[in-house]
Design a protein around this motif. Structure first.
Motif, mmCIF file in Angstrom:
data_model
loop_
_atom_site.group_PDB
_atom_site.id
_atom_site.type_symbol
_atom_site.label_atom_id
_atom_site.label_comp_id
_atom_site.label_asym_id
_atom_site.label_seq_id
_atom_site.Cartn_x
_atom_site.Cartn_y
_atom_site.Cartn_z
ATOM 1 N N VAL A 194 41.959 37.278 34.407
ATOM 2 C CA VAL A 194 41.726 35.858 34.678
ATOM 3 C C VAL A 194 40.257 35.665 35.053
ATOM 4 O O VAL A 194 39.602 36.601 35.499
ATOM 5 N N PRO A 195 39.701 34.469 34.871
ATOM 6 C CA PRO A 195 38.322 34.230 35.302
ATOM 7 C C PRO A 195 38.203 34.368 36.820
ATOM 8 O O PRO A 195 39.090 33.938 37.561
ATOM 9 N N LEU A 196 37.108 34.966 37.263
ATOM 10 C CA LEU A 196 36.980 35.336 38.675
ATOM 11 C C LEU A 196 36.442 34.176 39.512
ATOM 12 O O LEU A 196 35.377 34.251 40.120
ATOM 13 N N PRO A 246 41.907 38.851 42.372
ATOM 14 C CA PRO A 246 43.124 38.646 41.583
ATOM 15 C C PRO A 246 43.766 39.981 41.231
ATOM 16 O O PRO A 246 43.107 41.022 41.186
ATOM 17 N N ALA A 247 45.057 39.945 40.976
ATOM 18 C CA ALA A 247 45.796 41.141 40.557
ATOM 19 C C ALA A 247 46.628 40.766 39.339
ATOM 20 O O ALA A 247 47.704 40.188 39.458
ATOM 21 N N PHE A 263 52.151 33.905 35.735
ATOM 22 C CA PHE A 263 52.288 34.951 36.745
ATOM 23 C C PHE A 263 50.923 35.252 37.354
ATOM 24 O O PHE A 263 49.891 35.181 36.677
ATOM 25 N N ARG A 264 50.941 35.625 38.623
ATOM 26 C CA ARG A 264 49.726 36.089 39.296
ATOM 27 C C ARG A 264 50.111 36.958 40.477
ATOM 28 O O ARG A 264 51.275 37.072 40.822
ATOM 29 N N GLY A 316 39.156 33.563 47.984
ATOM 30 C CA GLY A 316 39.941 34.610 47.348
ATOM 31 C C GLY A 316 40.835 35.250 48.380
ATOM 32 O O GLY A 316 41.169 34.635 49.406
ATOM 33 N N ILE A 317 41.201 36.513 48.146
ATOM 34 C CA ILE A 317 42.080 37.175 49.104
ATOM 35 C C ILE A 317 41.320 37.378 50.406
ATOM 36 O O ILE A 317 40.211 37.894 50.437
#
Length: 654
Positions: free
Chosen positions: A270-272, A277-278, A320-321, A85-86
C-alpha cells in the motif's frame, strides 16, 4: 420509516427519510487502527469519536473480552509525517506508545500509570523490539530546531528515559526499522526529497552492536523502485515488497541474493501514507498470508514461499489491512465488507474459516436492506500522450432505500466523490458517509482516476506531471458517462472530495461547467501556497505531481483554482480543520473569500481542535448535516431530516 416497506412512499430524490442519521454515523465512525500480536494476544488501537477523537489501545482478557491497556486520558497517536501510523510497540512486559497530546513515548503496563520515556519536541512511530524486549527501534522525527524536522532511526532502551540513540540519519526519511530474530541485524527503508515513498525507496541492512549500527548495505530499491515492509524470517532471510515489475510483489533476500516470490498482476503493498502497514505475514510453515489488490478490490491469499503459488481464501470481505500471525494455526487482519463495518478477524489457517473478534460498534447502524453496493464501471477518458484512447475506473452506487421511491421519470442527483492522496484509491467496502446519501435518494460514484493505486504502477504514474489535468478529465468523464447512459440527472451533478480530492473539486468548479455544486473538505486552492506552507513529508510532492519550482511556477498558477474563478457558476461549501498542517486553513479561507467576491453561493465551516480530517463526533455530525442542508438549498429539495440552517452567502432568495 413506513411500516409497510412493500408500499414505498413516493418522494423526490434527496428527500427520502433515512435510518442513518448523521449522529449515528459519527458514533459508528470509530475505527480499528493498527493490530499486533504479542505473546499470543492481540493488541490494537481503536478511535473514540465520542471522546474527542481519542485513540485507545486494547487487548483481550482471558475471557475474550476487550479492555483498554492505555489510561483513560491517554490517546495512542503519533504525528510523524503528520499522517502518523502505528504508534505502539511491545518491549517485553511493556507497551511503548506515543501520546497524542505531547508526542512523547510512554511505557504502558496494565494497571500502572503511564511512564514517560522521551523528552518533548520529538515524535516517534513504527517501532519494533528485539525478541527479549531490551532494545526497541523507532522512527524519530525531531522538531526541536527551526526548519524541517530531522528524521532518523533510533534505539530506545525501554528501561531508561532518553531521546534515543541515533543509528541512522543520513536521509530525509526513514521507515520500517526491523531487528532480525537473533537481534544482530537491523533492516530499514530510506528515501530522499523530492521522491515520495511510492516513487523510490531503498532497503538497507546493517549490523547491530553495543555502539550502534555499522556496515550498512543497500540490498534493494532505487529512485524508480519502491520497496517496503521488510520482514525477517526465522532462518535469517529477509522478505520485502517491491514494484520493480509494475506491481507490488513479494521478494526474498537470502545468502546475499534477491529472488522474486510472487508474480501477481495485483498489489500486495500500500502507499506509505501512514508508517507501519502490514500487507502480508510470514506464517512460519513455508507460507505467507498476503493481501492482493487488483482493480481496487482485495483478496486474501496463502502464498507458498518456494513456488510462489497463491491460494485465495474465500472470505466475505473486499479490503484487508494490518495482517499478521497470531500462532501456528491462526492469522488475523482488519477486514472490511460491502455491507458491514470493518472488523478485527482471526483466520483459521487449516480450514480457511474466520471469526470476528471485534467491531467498534455492537450493532450495524444501517440495516443491510438499505446498503447500496458498488458496481465497477470502466469508461473512456482523455487520451494519453501517445494519442491512444484511455479508460478510467470507478464504482457506482445507486440510491437504495426500500421505504421510498422517486416520482415517475425522475432521475437521481449524482455525487461524484474523489479520494485523497491523490496516491490512494476508493474500494467497495462499506463507507457510511456514502450510504448517508444513497439512503436519501442520491446516486454516488467513487472515481479511481489515473494516479490511483490498486491498478499497477503504470496507472498510478499517469498522474506524474498531470495533477489537476488527468484527475479532472477522468472525473468529468465519469460524470458524463453516467449522464449519457441515463442513470443520473444531468442538472443535479455534485462533486465531493477532501484534501487532494478537494483540490480536484475546486478545479472542477473553476475549469468546467459539469457540476452544479462542490463539497470541499480542506482542499488545495493555491498550489504555490501549498508548496511553500505544507509539512516536510509532502513539501516536494508537487515536484512529481505538477513540476519542480521555480521553473514550474507558470504551471502552478495555471492549475490553481483560486486564480481562475471568472467563469465559475457552481455553488461551493468548504470544511476545514483549524489546526491542519497538511493543507493549512489559509487555503480554504482564501478560496471561500474569492468565491464570495465572485458572487456565487458559498458556505464555510471551520472546526477548532481538528487537524487534517474530522475526528470528533460532534464535528462529523455537524459537517454532514451542513452538507445535506446545503444540497437541499442549492439543488431545490427539502431534506426529511430536521437540520440546523447554515449561512450561505450569495444564495438567491426563494
Amino acid at each position: 420509516m413506513p411500516a409497510d416497506l412493500a408500499d414505498p412512499v413516493i418522494a423526490r430524490h434527496g428527500a427520502w427519510a433515512s435510518p442513518l442519521s448523521a449522529a449515528a454515523l459519527a458514533t459508528a465512525s470509530a475505527t480499528i487502527g493498527h493490530v499486533r500480536a504479542v505473546g499470543g494476544r492481540l493488541y490494537w488501537t481503536e478511535s473514540r469519536p465520542d471522546q474527542g477523537g481519542r485513540v485507545a489501545l486494547l487487548t483481550l482478557d482471558r475471557h475474550g473480552r476487550a479492555h483498554e491497556v492505555s489510561p483513560a486520558q491517554f490517546s495512542v497517536r503519533t504525528r510523524v509525517h503528520e499522517y502518523g501510523g502505528i504508534a505502539f510497540a511491545d518491549a517485553g512486559p511493556l507497551m511503548l506508545a506515543s501520546h497524542d497530546e505531547d508526542q512523547r513515548l510512554y511505557a504502558l503496563a496494565d494497571g500502572r500509570p503511564a511512564r514517560p520515556l522521551t523528552p518533548p519536541g520529538l515524535r516517534y512511530a513504527d517501532g519494533a523490539a528485539t525478541a527479549d524486549g531490551r532494545r526497541a527501534f523507532f522512527v524519530r522525527e525531531d522538531h526541536r530546531a527551526a526548519g524541517e524536522p530531522k528524521n532518523a532511526i533510533v534505539e530506545i532502551d525501554p528501561a531508561q528515559p532518553s531521546e534515543g540513540k541515533l543509528l541512522f540519519g543520513d536521509s530525509d526519511f526513514v521507515a520500517f526499522p526491523r531487528p532480525s530474530p537473533d537481534g544482530k541485524r537491523l533492516a530499514f527503508v530510506s528515501w530522499n526529497h523530492p521522491l515520495m515513498p511510492w516513487d523510490g525507496t531503498r532497503l538497507h541492512v546493517g549490523e547491530l552492536s553495543a555502539e550502534g549500527l555499522r556496515g550498512v548495505q543497500t540490498i534493494a530499491g532505487g529512485d524508480a523502485e519502491s520497496v517496503s515492509e521488510p520482514c525477517w524470517n526465522a532462518d535469517g532471510s529477509l522478505y520485502f515488497l517491491s514494484d520493480r515489475d509494475d506491481w507490488s510483489n513479494l521478494f526474498r533476500w537470502r545468502g546475499g541474493r534477491t529472488e522474486q516470490i510472487t508474480r501477481f498482476d495485483a498489489e500486495i503493498g500500500v502507499p506509505l501514507w501512514q508508517l507501519g502497514p502490514a500487507s502480508y505475514a510470514l506464517l512460519g510453515d513455508g507460507r505467507a498470508l498476503a493481501r492482493a489488490c487488483r482493480n481496487a478490490v482485495d483478496t486474501l491469499v496463502l502464498v507458498d514461499l518456494e513456488t510462489g503459488e497463491a491460494t485465495p481464501l474465500p472470505l466475505p470481505f473486499v479490503a484487508f489491512r494490518s495482517i499478521g500471525r497470531l500462532d501456528a494455526r491462526t492469522a488475523f487482519a482488519v477486514a472490511s465488507a460491502q455491507d458491514d463495518l470493518p472488523a478485527l478477524i482471526t483466520i483459521d489457517l487449516h480450514t480457511g474459516g474466520h471469526t470476528v473478534v471485534r467491531r467498534p460498534a455492537d450493532t450495524p447502524p444501517l440495516p443491510k436492506a438499505f446498503v447500496s453496493c458498488g458496481e465497477p464501471i470502466e469508461f473512456p477518458t482523455r487520451p494519453g500522450a501517445d494519442g491512444r484512447q484511455r479508460t478510467a475506473h470507478a464504482f457506482f452506487f445507486p440510491p437504495r432505500n426500500p421505504g421510498f421511491a422517486a416520482p415517475p421519470g425522475e432521475l437521481p442527483p449524482l455525487i461524484v466523490t474523489l479520494h485523497g492522496g491523490p496516491t490512494a484509491h476508493h474500494s467497495t467496502d462499506l463507507q457510511l458517509a456514502k450510504q448517508f446519501f444513497t439512503t436519501r435518494g442520491f446516486a454516488v460514484v467513487d472515481v479511481n482516476h489515473g494516479g490511483s493505486t490498486g491498478f499497477g504502477r503504470a496507472y498510478r504514474e499517469r498522474l506524474r506531471g498531470g495533477w489537476g489535468v488527468v484527475d479532472l478529465a477522468d472525473t468529468v468523464a465519469a460524470a458524463r458517462f453516467l449522464v449519457e447512459t441515463g442513470r443520473v440527472d444531468p442538472r443535479r451533478v455534485v462533486i465531493r472530495g477532501g484534501s487532494a480530492g478537494g483540490y480536484t473539486v475546486l478545479c472542477a468548479l473553476a475549469f468546467t461547467d459539469a457540476f452544479a455544486a462542490g463539497i470541499n473538505y480542506y482542499g488545495v486552492a493555491d498550489l504555490e501556497m501549498l508548496a511553500a506552507d505544507t509539512h516536510k513529508f509532502e513539501s516536494r510532492y508537487l515536484d512529481g505531481l505538477v513540476a519542480p519550482l521555480p521553473s514550474g511556477r507558470p504551471i502552478y498558477r495555471a492549475r490553481s483554482p483560486i486564480h481562475h474563478l471568472q467563469d465559475m457558476q457552481a455553488a461551493l461549501i468548504t470544511f476545514q480543520g483549524a489546526e491542519d498542517r497538511a493543507v493549512p486553513p489559509e487555503q480554504s479561507r482564501a478560496i471561500v473569500d474569492a468565491v464570495r467576491r465572485r458572487g456565487r453561493p458559498v458556505a464555510y465551516l471551520e472546526f477548532e481542535a481538528e487537524q487534517h480530517g474530522l475526528r470528533r463526533a460532534s464535528h462529523i455530525t455537524r459537517a454532514l448535516e451542513a452538507e445535506l442542508y446545503f444540497l437541499g438549498r442549492v439543488l431545490g429539495f427539502t431534506p426529511a431530516d430536521p437540520l440546523a440552517p447554515i449561512p450561505i452567502d450569495n444564495l438567491p432568495a426563494g
